[in-house]
Write a protein that holds these residues in place. Structure first.
Motif, mmCIF file in Angstrom:
data_model
loop_
_atom_site.group_PDB
_atom_site.id
_atom_site.type_symbol
_atom_site.label_atom_id
_atom_site.label_comp_id
_atom_site.label_asym_id
_atom_site.label_seq_id
_atom_site.Cartn_x
_atom_site.Cartn_y
_atom_site.Cartn_z
ATOM 1 N N TYR A 143 0.834 -1.235 -0.080
ATOM 2 C CA TYR A 143 0.053 0.153 0.027
ATOM 3 C C TYR A 143 0.829 1.368 0.136
ATOM 4 O O TYR A 143 0.724 2.130 -0.869
ATOM 5 N N VAL A 144 1.703 1.385 0.861
ATOM 6 C CA VAL A 144 2.609 2.426 1.127
ATOM 7 C C VAL A 144 3.302 3.014 0.007
ATOM 8 O O VAL A 144 3.556 4.381 -0.042
ATOM 9 N N PHE A 145 3.836 2.269 -0.854
ATOM 10 C CA PHE A 145 4.576 2.969 -2.024
ATOM 11 C C PHE A 145 3.480 3.078 -3.196
ATOM 12 O O PHE A 145 4.267 3.329 -4.151
ATOM 13 N N ARG A 146 2.479 2.959 -3.117
ATOM 14 C CA ARG A 146 1.700 3.483 -4.135
ATOM 15 C C ARG A 146 1.402 5.190 -4.163
ATOM 16 O O ARG A 146 1.060 5.589 -3.022
ATOM 17 N N PRO A 147 1.473 5.643 -5.388
ATOM 18 C CA PRO A 147 1.500 7.242 -5.361
ATOM 19 C C PRO A 147 -0.139 7.512 -5.088
ATOM 20 O O PRO A 147 -0.439 8.839 -4.562
ATOM 21 N N THR A 191 -7.584 8.279 3.567
ATOM 22 C CA THR A 191 -6.416 7.487 3.648
ATOM 23 C C THR A 191 -6.226 7.160 1.753
ATOM 24 O O THR A 191 -7.188 7.352 1.099
ATOM 25 N N ALA A 192 -5.141 6.723 1.617
ATOM 26 C CA ALA A 192 -4.720 6.722 0.054
ATOM 27 C C ALA A 192 -5.160 7.576 -0.752
ATOM 28 O O ALA A 192 -4.917 8.934 -0.715
ATOM 29 N N THR A 207 0.177 14.418 2.529
ATOM 30 C CA THR A 207 -0.309 13.561 1.278
ATOM 31 C C THR A 207 0.042 12.209 1.481
ATOM 32 O O THR A 207 0.541 11.743 2.750
ATOM 33 N N VAL A 208 0.161 11.284 0.642
ATOM 34 C CA VAL A 208 0.492 9.750 0.800
ATOM 35 C C VAL A 208 1.829 9.579 1.192
ATOM 36 O O VAL A 208 2.776 10.234 0.555
ATOM 37 N N PRO A 209 2.324 8.400 2.178
ATOM 38 C CA PRO A 209 0.963 7.896 2.888
ATOM 39 C C PRO A 209 0.604 8.497 4.072
ATOM 40 O O PRO A 209 -0.569 7.784 4.482
ATOM 41 N N GLY A 210 1.297 9.506 4.721
ATOM 42 C CA GLY A 210 0.777 10.022 5.815
ATOM 43 C C GLY A 210 1.743 10.371 6.847
ATOM 44 O O GLY A 210 2.918 10.722 6.516
#
Ligand code: FAD
Length: 492
Positions: free
Chosen positions: A141-145, A444-445, A466-469
């Motif tokens: 999840y966390v490495f998705r823009p 989220t996301a 912004t992402v991931p938080g």
């Protein structure tokens, strides 16, 4: 060397991380930083032999730091020495109810069992599930823009999402396993780092319990600012230029491209700009209206993470009876949460946190003294003045004395307060927030402010809004993700 020039605004963890990745790829990278030292919210302040970390103090998820340095063929140990804390931290539920959270799993299970018979098995099951979430969350999840929902339309990922309990709250998840109110508080505490209440945080974030209880609480000897120093020296080794005391005052746009970046220290041009300063500040104050990603109404409707009232305290005497990290959970958490999120006001009976890094590290205070950092979470956007700060200073000192049995007031030789107005002045922080945007499900996301500028081709955003938080590890990951996006864009 790639001839393309990239400007990064802000030298927080996200900006430094993006700059390092891009410089390694051969881009010419310049960081523009308004303050006189790098590190953003993780700056250090020195006074009379005390060295205070101004922001983050908990080093969690050591794998994220290790993986980051490994991108450059380095290890964290090339720059700083990590120590695992044992106990990881202390929780005061009252004067006589104290939990020291051990690093060892067998001891931890025994602590749980003592508080609630049968709960050691529940803890094992809970942490097994949390370990799975950590693996999937940190891996997938966390490495998705998170530009759009389509990135998440993948059968396998959707299947995994159901097992990630996105629609269950942390609050009900924890209560399925445990009944003891102290254990519940202990397991709900890590989500406070995400800036939201356990009721509003998806149960996916029990991965934070895995980070807390299984991966452990670490400390970089010298202080958290050592991470900043490490990233800065690596950035410099990679050829990044860091311009301090250089505040961006306007980003000029021409034909949907950043044309000029105006600062108090000259005008800059670049092929690509990465904004690592507070997102709302860049979007609303540095860019003309037609090019903004969001409206004022949008920003006003966001749930921001809390702000904090902080006191950096140096004493000329040792303070017995406390650990490195100390959570004062002796008041009603629900009421404090309500006064942060639903009815924002200065809290009636706040919880607070005290860090005493000199318990682990003799270099952060003179030999006979202690380095203390008091933190009380408060709602963003409140009125802030010296009178109110002093009121809460007295409150925290009284409670500290009553619970630990030590009144430190007579031994204080250094004292500095820091709160909403300082966050605004120092970081252009929206409403004086400390940790950016809350990680609620609705934020989220792809529901977070987007990394990509919608109306400007060569501007991207990074950092804790912004992402991931929010948090140091997510900020470092945010920089890695945005660097990849910048490279994709520059390939055209
Ligand atoms: C009190 C406190 C305690 C915390 N505790 C923890 C913890 O224990 N563990 C943890 O993991 N996280 C913790 N956090 C959160 C963590 O510190 C942040 O999420 C992280 O450091 C944010 O990094 P960033 O790069 O997104 O932003 P920042 O660190 O804010 O960096 C942004 C940079 O942009 C600069 N800037 C702003 N405007 C301009 C401009 N116009 N021109 C040029 N430069 C500009 C700012 O000066 C700043 O240096 C804490 C934060 C605070 C405040």
């Amino acid at each position: 060397m790639n001839s393309k020039h990239i400007i990064v605004i802000g030298s927080g963890f996200a900006g430094l991380s993006a700059a390092c990745v891009l410089a390694k790829e051969g881009f010419k990278v310049t960081i523009l930083e308004k303050n006189d030292q790098p590190g953003g919210r993780a700056r250090a302040w020195e006074q009379d032999g005390f060295r205070f970390d101004m922001g983050p103090s908990w080093y969690w998820m050591p794998d994220v730091f290790e993986n980051f340095f490994a991108l450059f063929g380095k290890k964290t140990s090339d720059y700083y020495r990590l120590k695992r804390l044992d106990p990881g931290y202390r929780v005061y539920y009252s004067k006589n109810e104290i939990f020291d959270v051990p690093a060892d799993m067998v001891e931890l299970e025994a602590l749980f069992e003592q508080a609630e018979p049968g709960s050691s098995k529940a803890l094992r099951d809970f942490l097994n599930q949390a370990a799975y979430k950590y693996k999937v969350g940190m891996g997938e999840y966390v490495f998705r823009p998170s530009h759009s929902i389509t990135e998440f339309i993948d059968f396998n990922l959707i299947k995994k999402s159901f097992s990630m309990q996105l629609l269950t709250s942390m609050s009900s998840h924890v209560r399925k396993y445990f009944k003891n109110p102290q254990l519940i508080k202990l397991l709900e505490f890590p989500v406070l780092f995400l800036g939201a209440t356990p009721q509003n945080t998806p149960a996916m974030y029990s991965m934070m319990n895995y980070a807390d209880l299984a991966l452990g609480t670490w400390y970089p000897m010298g202080g958290m600012n050592e991470i900043v120093k490490a990233m800065v020296s690596m950035a410099i080794e990679l050829g990044v230029e860091i311009k301090l005391n250089t505040e961006v005052t306007k980003i000029n746009i021409q034909d949907k491209q950043v044309d000029k970046i105006q600062t108090n220290n000259g005008v800059f041009t670049a092929d690509m700009v990465i904004a690592g300063a507070d997102y709302q500040h860049v979007d609303q104050h540095l860019i003309e209206k037609p090019y903004r990603n969001y409206t004022t109404k949008y920003w006003n409707s966001r749930t921001m993470s809390p702000s904090s009232l902080l006191f950096y305290i140096g004493t000329n005497k040792k303070v017995p009876n406390i650990q490195h990290h100390n959570l004062f959970f002796d008041e009603d958490f629900e009421l404090h949460a309500k006064e942060i999120y639903t009815a924002p006001q200065w809290p009636s009976s706040p919880l607070f946190y005290v860090c005493c890094s000199s318990k682990t590290d003799s270099t952060v205070a003179p030999e006979s003294g202690e380095n203390l950092f008091f933190l009380m979470p408060i709602a963003p956007g409140l009125n802030d003045d010296e009178t109110i700060r002093e009121k809460y200073f007295t409150l925290m000192m009284d409670r500290f004395a009553q619970i630990t049995g030590h009144d430190i007031r007579d031994s204080i030789v250094v004292k500095r307060s820091y709160a909403l107005n300082d966050f605004k002045v120092d970081y252009h922080s929206f409403k004086g927030n400390a940790y950016g945007l809350a990680n609620t499900l609705a934020q989220t996301a792809f529901f977070k402010p987007a990394m990509q500028a919608k109306h400007i081709n060569n501007l991207l955003y990074t950092g804790q809004l912004t992402v991931p938080g929010p948090g140091v590890p997510p900020a470092i990951i945010s920089g890695q993700v945005v660097a990849k996006e910048a490279m994709k864009k520059l390939a055209y």
